[in-house]
Design an enzyme around this catalytic site. Structure first.
Site, mmCIF file in Angstrom:
data_model
loop_
_atom_site.group_PDB
_atom_site.id
_atom_site.type_symbol
_atom_site.label_atom_id
_atom_site.label_comp_id
_atom_site.label_asym_id
_atom_site.label_seq_id
_atom_site.Cartn_x
_atom_site.Cartn_y
_atom_site.Cartn_z
ATOM 1 N N ASN A 10 0.868 -1.185 0.000
ATOM 2 C CA ASN A 10 0.000 0.000 0.000
ATOM 3 C C ASN A 10 0.899 1.228 0.000
ATOM 4 O OD1 ASN A 10 -1.930 1.960 0.367
ATOM 5 N ND2 ASN A 10 -2.158 1.572 2.576
ATOM 6 N N TRP A 11 0.994 1.864 -1.149
ATOM 7 C CA TRP A 11 1.907 3.009 -1.270
ATOM 8 C C TRP A 11 1.376 4.259 -0.582
ATOM 9 C CZ3 TRP A 11 3.392 3.139 -7.201
ATOM 10 C CH2 TRP A 11 4.069 1.952 -7.529
ATOM 11 N N LYS A 12 0.088 4.282 -0.240
ATOM 12 C CA LYS A 12 -0.551 5.493 0.309
ATOM 13 C C LYS A 12 -0.297 6.659 -0.660
ATOM 14 C CE LYS A 12 0.355 3.588 4.839
ATOM 15 N NZ LYS A 12 0.106 3.752 6.240
ATOM 16 N N HIS A 94 -9.324 1.067 4.332
ATOM 17 C CA HIS A 94 -8.092 1.282 5.089
ATOM 18 C C HIS A 94 -8.389 2.212 6.262
ATOM 19 C CE1 HIS A 94 -4.061 2.529 6.169
ATOM 20 N NE2 HIS A 94 -3.639 1.431 5.577
ATOM 21 N N GLU A 96 -6.883 4.633 7.475
ATOM 22 C CA GLU A 96 -6.686 6.076 7.217
ATOM 23 C C GLU A 96 -7.906 6.655 6.514
ATOM 24 O OE1 GLU A 96 -2.905 5.675 5.273
ATOM 25 O OE2 GLU A 96 -2.046 5.019 7.176
ATOM 26 N N GLU A 163 -5.659 -5.190 10.141
ATOM 27 C CA GLU A 163 -4.664 -4.149 10.405
ATOM 28 C C GLU A 163 -4.985 -3.447 11.720
ATOM 29 O OE1 GLU A 163 -2.477 -2.840 6.690
ATOM 30 O OE2 GLU A 163 -4.240 -1.579 6.844
ATOM 31 N N GLY A 169 2.267 1.915 10.626
ATOM 32 C CA GLY A 169 3.226 3.011 10.511
ATOM 33 C C GLY A 169 3.884 3.389 11.826
ATOM 34 N N SER A 205 3.200 -2.520 10.268
ATOM 35 C CA SER A 205 4.646 -2.576 10.497
ATOM 36 C C SER A 205 5.235 -3.941 10.198
ATOM 37 C CB SER A 205 4.979 -2.118 11.929
ATOM 38 O OG SER A 205 4.565 -0.771 12.118
ATOM 39 N N GLY A 226 2.784 -1.323 4.206
ATOM 40 C CA GLY A 226 2.863 0.108 3.910
ATOM 41 C C GLY A 226 4.296 0.520 3.645
ATOM 42 N N GLY A 227 4.953 1.032 4.678
ATOM 43 C CA GLY A 227 6.300 1.605 4.530
ATOM 44 C C GLY A 227 7.287 0.700 3.797
HETATM 45 C C1 PEP Z 1 -0.681 0.036 5.780
HETATM 46 O O1 PEP Z 1 -0.582 1.158 5.324
HETATM 47 O O2 PEP Z 1 -1.664 -0.643 5.499
HETATM 48 C C2 PEP Z 1 0.380 -0.482 6.645
HETATM 49 C C3 PEP Z 1 0.268 -1.675 7.155
HETATM 50 O O3 PEP Z 1 1.456 0.371 6.876
HETATM 51 P P1 PEP Z 1 2.859 -0.022 7.601
HETATM 52 O O4 PEP Z 1 3.298 -1.335 6.991
HETATM 53 O O5 PEP Z 1 3.771 1.109 7.257
HETATM 54 O O6 PEP Z 1 2.573 -0.158 9.048
#
Ligand code: PEP
Length: 244
Positions: A10-12, A94, A96, A163, A169, A205, A226-227
């Site tokens: 997930n690049w956001k 998601h 966010e 999640e 994050g 994470s 994500g990251g």
């Molecule tokens: C996400 O954005 O869905 C996510 C899991 O981010 P991260 O891996 O950075 O925690």
């Protein structure tokens, strides 16, 4: 039942269309066998990502869509618009989007229907906040999100991403046992005929150094990353860790 693992990045709100093309081309040329891999890309980068992934096993997903087929919804994007670009699926719900854009379970139910009717795959994200976990409300929150979005009615046509919001994050990952309990609970919300085939990703994470222990749990079928999906090496390392 054996389920093919599924890892999605997930690049956001990261990467321009110009950056997405070479990045996706690189990933697409290095797809590991035995795992399905997708990238969830900002709207503006979808066309270049689809073009760069063409002919490979890498799937391109959007990060959101509107539930209506068309109409007076300034700034929104429909399922048909995504399909026309060659987009394979969409990430819905998601945290966010729930937190910053007031996305409700009722709206998600409509989005789910619209995406599936258009022939797209869906990853539906669910998860509890820190406060909800501390109040022992995790299962109640997960059940409400699944029921409210009517996800169980579409059976195994979706992937669910568990999640925990407090892990996204933050560098704080759920322990494998904590995640396994939540995944088993999510699976139990689905009808028996669909539950065995349902893929449930863990997100929060997930990194190359903690992926293997999470992915070893029986109900964790992949990851939503994500990251660590913004660079090829860690993302591909996680995808490789998902292969049994
Ligand atoms: C996400 O954005 O869905 C996510 C899991 O981010 P991260 O891996 O950075 O925690």
């Amino acid at each position: 039942m054996s389920r093919t693992p599924f890892v999605a990045g997930n690049w956001k709100m990261h990467k321009t269309a110009s950056e997405a093309g070479p990045f996706v081309r690189d990933l697409a040329g290095r797809m590991p066998e035995g795992v399905d891999v997708a990238v969830c890309v900002p709207f503006t980068a979808l066309a270049s990502a689809v073009e760069a992934a063409r002919g490979s096993r890498l799937r391109v997903f959007a990060q959101n869509m509107h539930q209506a087929a068309q109409g007076a919804f300034t700034g929104e994007i429909s399922a048909a618009m995504l399909v026309d670009l060659g987009v394979h699926g969409v990430l819905l719900g998601h945290s966010e989007r729930r937190q910053y854009f007031n996305e409700s379970d009722a709206a998600l139910a409509e989005k789910l229907d619209a995406a599936l009717a258009a022939g797209m795959e869906v990853i539906l994200a669910v998860g509890e906040t820190k406060r909800e976990r501390e109040a022992a409300l995790t299962e109640q929150v997960l059940a409400t999100q699944i029921e409210g979005s009517r996800a169980a009615e579409v059976g195994d046509r979706i992937t669910v991403a568990y999640e925990p919001v407090w892990a996204i994050g933050t560098g704080r990952t759920a322990t494998p046992q904590m995640a396994q309990e939540a995944h088993a609970f999510i699976r139990a919300q689905f009808p028996p005929a669909a539950a065995g085939g349902l893929r449930i990703q863990y997100g929060g994470s997930m990194k190359p150094d903690n992926a293997a222990e999470l992915l070893a749990m029986p109900d964790i079928d992949g990851g939503l990353i994500g990251g660590a999906s913004l660079e090829a090496e860690p993302f591909l390392a996680i995808a490789a860790a998902a292969v049994a």
